[in-house]
Design a protein around this motif. Structure first.
Motif, PDB file in Angstrom:
ATOM      1  N   UNK A   1       9.691  -3.293   3.312  1.00  0.00           N
ATOM      2  CA  UNK A   1       9.807  -2.389   2.154  1.00  0.00           C
ATOM      3  C   UNK A   1      11.181  -1.747   2.093  1.00  0.00           C
ATOM      4  N   UNK A   2      11.690  -1.284   3.229  1.00  0.00           N
ATOM      5  CA  UNK A   2      13.006  -0.639   3.254  1.00  0.00           C
ATOM      6  C   UNK A   2      14.098  -1.654   2.915  1.00  0.00           C
ATOM      7  N   UNK A   3      14.006  -2.828   3.499  1.00  0.00           N
ATOM      8  CA  UNK A   3      15.011  -3.867   3.275  1.00  0.00           C
ATOM      9  C   UNK A   3      15.040  -4.326   1.820  1.00  0.00           C
ATOM     10  N   UNK A   4      13.877  -4.466   1.223  1.00  0.00           N
ATOM     11  CA  UNK A   4      13.767  -4.924  -0.164  1.00  0.00           C
ATOM     12  C   UNK A   4      13.834  -3.763  -1.170  1.00  0.00           C
ATOM     13  N   UNK A  10       8.598   0.254  -3.028  1.00  0.00           N
ATOM     14  CA  UNK A  10       7.559   1.191  -2.597  1.00  0.00           C
ATOM     15  C   UNK A  10       6.302   0.366  -2.297  1.00  0.00           C
ATOM     16  N   UNK A  11       5.261   1.030  -1.829  1.00  0.00           N
ATOM     17  CA  UNK A  11       4.046   0.308  -1.452  1.00  0.00           C
ATOM     18  C   UNK A  11       3.443  -0.451  -2.627  1.00  0.00           C
ATOM     19  N   UNK A  12       3.442   0.150  -3.775  1.00  0.00           N
ATOM     20  CA  UNK A  12       2.858  -0.492  -4.952  1.00  0.00           C
ATOM     21  C   UNK A  12       3.611  -1.773  -5.315  1.00  0.00           C
ATOM     22  N   UNK A  42       5.519  -3.667  -3.336  1.00  0.00           N
ATOM     23  CA  UNK A  42       5.282  -4.697  -2.321  1.00  0.00           C
ATOM     24  C   UNK A  42       3.895  -5.306  -2.486  1.00  0.00           C
ATOM     25  N   UNK A  43       2.923  -4.466  -2.755  1.00  0.00           N
ATOM     26  CA  UNK A  43       1.557  -4.952  -2.953  1.00  0.00           C
ATOM     27  C   UNK A  43       1.496  -5.947  -4.108  1.00  0.00           C
ATOM     28  N   UNK A  44       2.164  -5.639  -5.187  1.00  0.00           N
ATOM     29  CA  UNK A  44       2.181  -6.559  -6.336  1.00  0.00           C
ATOM     30  C   UNK A  44       2.818  -7.892  -5.964  1.00  0.00           C
ATOM     31  N   UNK A  45       3.914  -7.838  -5.226  1.00  0.00           N
ATOM     32  CA  UNK A  45       4.602  -9.076  -4.849  1.00  0.00           C
ATOM     33  C   UNK A  45       3.774  -9.920  -3.880  1.00  0.00           C
ATOM     34  N   UNK A  46       2.943  -9.246  -3.088  1.00  0.00           N
ATOM     35  CA  UNK A  46       2.111  -9.960  -2.122  1.00  0.00           C
ATOM     36  C   UNK A  46       0.708 -10.232  -2.647  1.00  0.00           C
ATOM     37  N   UNK A  49      -4.161  -1.727   0.720  1.00  0.00           N
ATOM     38  CA  UNK A  49      -4.017  -2.664   1.837  1.00  0.00           C
ATOM     39  C   UNK A  49      -2.697  -2.434   2.552  1.00  0.00           C
ATOM     40  N   UNK A  50      -1.625  -2.290   1.800  1.00  0.00           N
ATOM     41  CA  UNK A  50      -0.304  -2.028   2.395  1.00  0.00           C
ATOM     42  C   UNK A  50      -0.325  -0.697   3.138  1.00  0.00           C
ATOM     43  N   UNK A  51      -0.924   0.302   2.529  1.00  0.00           N
ATOM     44  CA  UNK A  51      -1.021   1.624   3.149  1.00  0.00           C
ATOM     45  C   UNK A  51      -1.761   1.547   4.483  1.00  0.00           C
ATOM     46  N   UNK A  52      -2.885   0.873   4.505  1.00  0.00           N
ATOM     47  CA  UNK A  52      -3.690   0.763   5.742  1.00  0.00           C
ATOM     48  C   UNK A  52      -2.947  -0.023   6.822  1.00  0.00           C
ATOM     49  N   UNK A  53      -2.218  -1.055   6.436  1.00  0.00           N
ATOM     50  CA  UNK A  53      -1.440  -1.820   7.413  1.00  0.00           C
ATOM     51  C   UNK A  53      -0.344  -0.936   7.998  1.00  0.00           C
ATOM     52  N   UNK A  54       0.352  -0.201   7.145  1.00  0.00           N
ATOM     53  CA  UNK A  54       1.446   0.656   7.610  1.00  0.00           C
ATOM     54  C   UNK A  54       0.963   1.814   8.469  1.00  0.00           C
TER      55      UNK A  54
END
Length: 75
Positions: A15-18, A21-23, A25-29, A35-40
């Motif tokens: 997320x920092x490199x790209x 925000x979480x939303x 990244x979630x859309x791209x994945x 899900x991103x929040x729970x992983x982080x």
């Protein structure tokens, strides 16, 4: 170090490199933001398919992501 913490660090690094925000990244994945929040937070282990999409997004292997993510401070 627990595996969950390593995965959390990798996702924060991406997320920092790209500059996402979480939303975003979630859309791209193609997953929910929660899900991103729970992983982080180290509460969820990402499935293999999610790592495949993450590697495609970054053009980096899991090993490379692990090494590069070491520069990320715990969130």
């Amino acid at each position: 170090m627990r595996v969950n913490k390593i995965y959390a660090r990798i996702f924060r690094y991406v997320r920092a490199d790209q500059q996402l925000n979480q939303r975003q990244l979630a859309r791209r994945l193609n997953v929910n933001q929660s899900t991103i929040c729970r992983i982080e937070k180290g509460l969820q282990v990402p499935r293999h398919a999610l790592f495949s999409r993450l590697q495609s997004l970054t053009d980096l292997s899991l090993k490379e992501l692990t090494v590069r993510s070491r520069s990320v401070t715990p969130g």
